[in-house]
Motif scaffolding. Structure first.
Motif, PDB file in Angstrom:
ATOM      1  N   GLY A 127     -39.242  43.019  -0.160  1.00 17.29           N
ATOM      2  CA  GLY A 127     -40.418  42.174  -0.212  1.00 17.29           C
ATOM      3  C   GLY A 127     -40.188  41.350  -1.532  1.00 17.29           C
ATOM      4  N   GLU A 128     -38.938  41.020  -1.939  1.00 22.54           N
ATOM      5  CA  GLU A 128     -38.689  39.889  -2.732  1.00 22.54           C
ATOM      6  C   GLU A 128     -38.612  38.490  -2.327  1.00 22.54           C
ATOM      7  OE1 GLU A 128     -37.906  40.854  -6.032  1.00 22.54           O
ATOM      8  OE2 GLU A 128     -38.188  43.008  -5.528  1.00 22.54           O
ATOM      9  N   TRP A 129     -39.655  38.022  -2.370  1.00 25.41           N
ATOM     10  CA  TRP A 129     -39.861  36.661  -1.792  1.00 25.41           C
ATOM     11  C   TRP A 129     -39.403  35.496  -2.866  1.00 25.41           C
ATOM     12  CZ3 TRP A 129     -43.063  32.955  -4.001  1.00 25.41           C
ATOM     13  CH2 TRP A 129     -43.944  33.574  -4.834  1.00 25.41           C
ATOM     14  N   GLU A 130     -39.568  36.020  -4.191  1.00 21.48           N
ATOM     15  CA  GLU A 130     -38.962  34.789  -5.015  1.00 21.48           C
ATOM     16  C   GLU A 130     -37.459  34.729  -5.236  1.00 21.48           C
ATOM     17  OE1 GLU A 130     -42.376  34.709  -8.587  1.00 21.48           O
ATOM     18  OE2 GLU A 130     -41.700  36.787  -8.129  1.00 21.48           O
ATOM     19  N   LYS A 131     -36.907  35.858  -5.007  1.00 22.90           N
ATOM     20  CA  LYS A 131     -35.484  36.082  -5.092  1.00 22.90           C
ATOM     21  C   LYS A 131     -34.926  35.416  -3.960  1.00 22.90           C
ATOM     22  CE  LYS A 131     -34.404  37.943  -8.884  1.00 22.90           C
ATOM     23  NZ  LYS A 131     -33.982  37.192  -9.940  1.00 22.90           N
ATOM     24  N   ALA A 132     -35.839  35.631  -2.460  1.00 26.92           N
ATOM     25  CA  ALA A 132     -35.252  35.073  -1.254  1.00 26.92           C
ATOM     26  C   ALA A 132     -35.367  33.453  -1.350  1.00 26.92           C
ATOM     27  CB  ALA A 132     -35.863  35.531  -0.285  1.00 26.92           C
ATOM     28  N   LEU A 133     -36.373  32.814  -2.173  1.00 26.25           N
ATOM     29  CA  LEU A 133     -36.360  31.521  -2.340  1.00 26.25           C
ATOM     30  C   LEU A 133     -35.418  30.885  -3.043  1.00 26.25           C
ATOM     31  CD1 LEU A 133     -40.270  31.028  -2.367  1.00 26.25           C
ATOM     32  CD2 LEU A 133     -38.687  30.349  -0.489  1.00 26.25           C
ATOM     33  N   GLN A 134     -34.895  31.802  -4.128  1.00 27.10           N
ATOM     34  CA  GLN A 134     -33.788  31.344  -5.013  1.00 27.10           C
ATOM     35  C   GLN A 134     -32.603  31.309  -4.523  1.00 27.10           C
ATOM     36  OE1 GLN A 134     -34.133  34.022  -8.318  1.00 27.10           O
ATOM     37  NE2 GLN A 134     -35.566  33.005  -9.358  1.00 27.10           N
ATOM     38  N   ILE A 135     -32.382  32.289  -3.525  1.00 28.95           N
ATOM     39  CA  ILE A 135     -31.164  32.464  -2.589  1.00 28.95           C
ATOM     40  C   ILE A 135     -30.967  31.074  -1.622  1.00 28.95           C
ATOM     41  CG2 ILE A 135     -29.626  33.901  -1.091  1.00 28.95           C
ATOM     42  CD1 ILE A 135     -30.843  36.168  -2.496  1.00 28.95           C
ATOM     43  N   LEU A 136     -32.029  31.273  -1.000  1.00 29.43           N
ATOM     44  CA  LEU A 136     -32.202  29.888  -0.085  1.00 29.43           C
ATOM     45  C   LEU A 136     -31.832  28.497  -0.855  1.00 29.43           C
ATOM     46  CD1 LEU A 136     -32.795  29.787   2.854  1.00 29.43           C
ATOM     47  CD2 LEU A 136     -34.982  28.992   2.330  1.00 29.43           C
ATOM     48  N   SER A 137     -32.413  28.223  -2.107  1.00 24.85           N
ATOM     49  CA  SER A 137     -31.969  27.018  -2.807  1.00 24.85           C
ATOM     50  C   SER A 137     -30.937  26.932  -3.027  1.00 24.85           C
ATOM     51  CB  SER A 137     -32.936  27.360  -3.917  1.00 24.85           C
ATOM     52  OG  SER A 137     -32.817  26.075  -4.688  1.00 24.85           O
ATOM     53  N   VAL A 138     -30.001  28.069  -3.418  1.00 27.31           N
ATOM     54  CA  VAL A 138     -28.638  27.983  -3.759  1.00 27.31           C
ATOM     55  C   VAL A 138     -27.739  27.688  -2.660  1.00 27.31           C
ATOM     56  CG1 VAL A 138     -26.629  29.576  -4.192  1.00 27.31           C
ATOM     57  CG2 VAL A 138     -28.638  29.726  -5.598  1.00 27.31           C
ATOM     58  N   ALA A 139     -28.161  28.379  -1.321  1.00 23.05           N
ATOM     59  CA  ALA A 139     -27.657  28.009   0.008  1.00 23.05           C
ATOM     60  C   ALA A 139     -27.818  26.507   0.344  1.00 23.05           C
ATOM     61  CB  ALA A 139     -28.084  29.163   0.867  1.00 23.05           C
ATOM     62  N   SER A 140     -28.999  26.191   0.123  1.00 22.22           N
ATOM     63  CA  SER A 140     -29.135  24.723   0.462  1.00 22.22           C
ATOM     64  C   SER A 140     -28.386  23.555  -0.342  1.00 22.22           C
ATOM     65  CB  SER A 140     -30.783  24.204   0.274  1.00 22.22           C
ATOM     66  OG  SER A 140     -31.505  25.203   1.019  1.00 22.22           O
ATOM     67  N   ARG A 141     -28.079  24.009  -1.600  1.00 27.11           N
ATOM     68  CA  ARG A 141     -27.264  23.032  -2.462  1.00 27.11           C
ATOM     69  C   ARG A 141     -25.764  23.218  -2.206  1.00 27.11           C
ATOM     70  NH1 ARG A 141     -30.969  25.365  -6.376  1.00 27.11           N
ATOM     71  NH2 ARG A 141     -29.277  26.602  -7.235  1.00 27.11           N
ATOM     72  N   SER A 142     -25.397  24.100  -1.361  1.00 24.82           N
ATOM     73  CA  SER A 142     -23.871  24.401  -1.023  1.00 24.82           C
ATOM     74  C   SER A 142     -23.833  23.807   0.386  1.00 24.82           C
ATOM     75  CB  SER A 142     -23.565  25.972  -0.898  1.00 24.82           C
ATOM     76  OG  SER A 142     -24.201  26.425   0.414  1.00 24.82           O
ATOM     77  N   THR A 143     -22.302  24.085   0.647  1.00 22.17           N
ATOM     78  CA  THR A 143     -22.190  23.424   1.871  1.00 22.17           C
ATOM     79  C   THR A 143     -22.253  24.228   3.226  1.00 22.17           C
ATOM     80  OG1 THR A 143     -19.884  24.156   1.684  1.00 22.17           O
ATOM     81  CG2 THR A 143     -20.027  22.261   1.006  1.00 22.17           C
ATOM     82  N   VAL A 144     -22.991  25.491   2.900  1.00 22.31           N
ATOM     83  CA  VAL A 144     -23.306  26.426   3.776  1.00 22.31           C
ATOM     84  C   VAL A 144     -24.183  25.997   4.809  1.00 22.31           C
ATOM     85  CG1 VAL A 144     -24.148  28.697   4.450  1.00 22.31           C
ATOM     86  CG2 VAL A 144     -22.417  28.343   2.674  1.00 22.31           C
ATOM     87  N   GLU A 145     -24.223  26.146   6.101  1.00 22.61           N
ATOM     88  CA  GLU A 145     -25.094  25.506   7.015  1.00 22.61           C
ATOM     89  C   GLU A 145     -26.013  26.776   7.013  1.00 22.61           C
ATOM     90  OE1 GLU A 145     -25.277  24.535  11.589  1.00 22.61           O
ATOM     91  OE2 GLU A 145     -23.879  23.580  10.403  1.00 22.61           O
TER      92      GLU A 145
END
Length: 182
Positions: A127-145
């Motif tokens: 239930g860590e939605w804030e951490k999930a959004l942070q991780i998704l943000s990191v992923a979005s800034r990377s070359t990962v699709e």
């Protein structure tokens, strides 16, 4: 009578066979025998042993193998790190897996879609939605699709915590990036 010489490939194949059979303890026994017989362990043998630990949720043993790998100067790769992170994710160790992502990136190992999916699934379970959004943000800034699993896990955790606006924003992002929602 011919004698078959055991080598790194032989042991790595045996470790991998044990891992695929779900025999993590036997995989580690073979890995230990390999080291006792002074057979050089390599990336493949370490990855097979870590994968065996991952499949059984033995995150602490996977982490120990990673430490031994580092001490013996065997360079890890994305598969190695994904195995450790997935082992942690299986037992709800989202904080440890987030820390390991930092270790991974400091080691110049590039995270993959699998890396972020495991981390986001772990956040969803807790239930860590804030951490999930942070991780998704990191992923979005990377070359990962980003894939459907990654975004769905984040939408799911936002939805569970009443963050419907965030979930809706993520759905829009999926459409913009042509990621097929399920």
């Amino acid at each position: 009578q011919s004698k078959v010489r055991s080598d790194t490939i032989t042991y790595s194949t045996a470790i991998s066979a044990c891992e695929k059979a779900g025999e993590w303890q036997r995989a580690l026994l073979v890995f230990s025998m390999m080291r006792q017989n002074i057979i050089e362990s390599n990336l493949i043998s370490f990855n097979a042993a870590i994968s065996a630990c991952e499949k059984s949720g033995k995150w602490n043993t996977a982490l120990l193998l990673f430490a031994v790998m580092t001490q013996t100067k065997v360079v890890s790769d994305t598969i190695t790190c994904n195995g450790v992170i997935s082992a942690m994710e299986k037992v709800g160790g989202w904080q440890k897996s987030l820390h390991f992502l930092t270790v991974m990136m400091q080691s110049s190992v590039q995270p993959s879609t699998i890396t972020f999916s495991a981390l986001l699934s772990s956040c969803e379970q807790r239930g860590e939605w804030e951490k999930a959004l942070q991780i998704l943000s990191v992923a979005s800034r990377s070359t990962v699709e980003l894939n459907t699993v990654s975004v769905n896990a984040t939408i799911g955790v936002c939805g569970k915590d009443g963050q419907w606006e965030k979930a809706f924003q993520l759905l829009r992002v999926m459409v913009q990036r042509k990621i097929q929602p399920e």
